[in-house]
Design a protein around this motif. Structure first.
Motif, PDB file in Angstrom:
ATOM      1  N   ILE A 121     -33.503 -16.626 -56.402  1.00  0.00           N
ATOM      2  CA  ILE A 121     -32.722 -15.522 -55.874  1.00  0.00           C
ATOM      3  C   ILE A 121     -32.222 -14.830 -56.915  1.00  0.00           C
ATOM      4  O   ILE A 121     -32.530 -13.338 -56.693  1.00  0.00           O
ATOM      5  N   HIS A 122     -31.819 -15.066 -57.973  1.00  0.00           N
ATOM      6  CA  HIS A 122     -31.243 -14.152 -59.000  1.00  0.00           C
ATOM      7  C   HIS A 122     -32.226 -13.297 -59.640  1.00  0.00           C
ATOM      8  O   HIS A 122     -31.923 -12.157 -60.184  1.00  0.00           O
ATOM      9  N   ILE A 125     -32.271 -10.638 -56.608  1.00  0.00           N
ATOM     10  CA  ILE A 125     -31.111 -10.195 -56.369  1.00  0.00           C
ATOM     11  C   ILE A 125     -30.113 -10.410 -57.416  1.00  0.00           C
ATOM     12  O   ILE A 125     -29.645 -11.569 -57.649  1.00  0.00           O
ATOM     13  N   CYS A 128     -25.983 -12.274 -57.236  1.00  0.00           N
ATOM     14  CA  CYS A 128     -25.543 -13.605 -56.695  1.00  0.00           C
ATOM     15  C   CYS A 128     -24.898 -14.492 -57.808  1.00  0.00           C
ATOM     16  O   CYS A 128     -24.631 -14.274 -58.795  1.00  0.00           O
ATOM     17  N   VAL A 137     -24.493 -14.510 -52.118  1.00  0.00           N
ATOM     18  CA  VAL A 137     -25.458 -13.335 -52.122  1.00  0.00           C
ATOM     19  C   VAL A 137     -25.096 -11.893 -51.638  1.00  0.00           C
ATOM     20  O   VAL A 137     -24.826 -11.944 -50.647  1.00  0.00           O
ATOM     21  N   CYS A 152     -28.283 -20.778 -44.745  1.00  0.00           N
ATOM     22  CA  CYS A 152     -27.795 -19.403 -44.980  1.00  0.00           C
ATOM     23  C   CYS A 152     -26.891 -19.008 -43.903  1.00  0.00           C
ATOM     24  O   CYS A 152     -27.504 -18.938 -42.624  1.00  0.00           O
ATOM     25  N   VAL A 163     -32.546 -12.801 -47.473  1.00  0.00           N
ATOM     26  CA  VAL A 163     -32.380 -13.777 -48.092  1.00  0.00           C
ATOM     27  C   VAL A 163     -33.096 -14.926 -47.514  1.00  0.00           C
ATOM     28  O   VAL A 163     -33.516 -16.116 -48.118  1.00  0.00           O
TER      29      VAL A 163
END
Length: 196
Positions: A121-122, A125, A128, A137, A152, A163
Motif C-alpha cells: 500500500i505504501h 499511497i 499510511c 490509509v 477494510c 484501497v
C-alpha cells in the motif's frame, strides 16, 4: 595485483579496466579512489541500457587481480555537481520514518502478511501508518487483522474502493507467486527423481 603502490593513485576522470578475482571485467571512469582502504569508485555505462543513466561501482582492490589504465587523465577534473541538500535531507527523513514504521510493526506483533500488505500500500499511497495492529490509509480507511479485503473499513467512497482494490491485487499477486513457487518445487522434485 597491479594496484597502485605507496604514493600512487588513480586520477579522477581516468578510464580503467579491472579484472576481479572472480573473472569479471569492470571498466569505467574513476570517480574516487581511497588509498588507505584500497577502494576504487567507477562510473560505468548503465546496466539498464539507458544512455542518460550510469552505474556506480565500488571496487575493493584487494579482490582485483589486474588493473589496467586505459586513459590517464592529467588535467584537473571538472568541479563536482552541487548537491540539493534539502532534497537529500527529506529523503533521509522519509527513509528513517519508513524504517521506524517497520520496526513499530514488528514490535507490535503484526503478522508478516500485514507488514507485506503495508509495504504494498505504501508504494502506491504514501499516507499510511500503523495504529497498533491496524493499517490507517489517508486517515479514511482502517485495515484490521487479518488484513483481507473484508477487513477494510471506512466511509464508502473512492478511497475505500481504491484501497480494497490494492488489497485484493496484493493477495492475488501473493497467491500467484506461491503457486509459481510450488510448481517450480514440484518440477525440481520431478527432475531430481528422473535423474536418480
Amino acid at each position: 595485483m597491479a594496484a597502485p603502490g605507496p604514493g600512487e593513485y588513480f586520477s579522477v576522470g581516468s578510464h580503467v579496466s579491472c579484472l576481479t578475482c572472480l573473472g569479471q571485467r569492470l571498466q569505467g571512469e574513476v570517480v574516487a579512489f581511497d588509498y588507505q582502504s584500497k577502494m576504487l569508485t567507477l562510473k560505468c555505462a548503465s546496466s539498464s541500457g539507458k544512455s542518460n543513466l550510469n552505474d556506480v561501482i565500488l571496487i575493493n582492490l584487494a579482490y582485483v587481480s589486474e588493473v589496467e589504465i586505459i586513459n590517464d587523465r592529467t588535467e584537473t577534473p571538472p568541479p563536482l555537481a552541487s548537491l540539493n541538500v534539502s532534497k537529500l535531507a527529506n529523503r533521509a527523513r522519509t527513509e528513517k520514518e519508513d524504517k521506524l514504521s517497520q520496526a513499530y510493526a514488528i514490535s507490535a506483533g503484526v503478522s508478516v502478511e500485514g507488514q507485506q500488505l503495508f509495504q504494498t500500500i505504501h508504494k502506491t499511497i504514501k499516507d499510511c501508518k500503523w495504529q497498533e495492529k491496524n493499517i490507517i490509509v489517508m486517515d479514511d480507511v482502517v485495515i484490521s487483522p487479518p488484513y483481507q479485503v473484508e477487513n477494510c473499513r471506512g466511509k464508502e467512497g473512492s478511497a475505500l474502493s481504491h484501497v480494497r482494490k490494492i488489497v485484493e491485487k496484493h493477495f492475488r499477486d501473493v497467491e500467484s507467486q506461491k503457486s509459481m513457487q510450488r510448481s517450480q518445487a514440484q518440477q525440481t522434485q520431478k527432475d531430481s527423481t528422473l535423474s536418480s
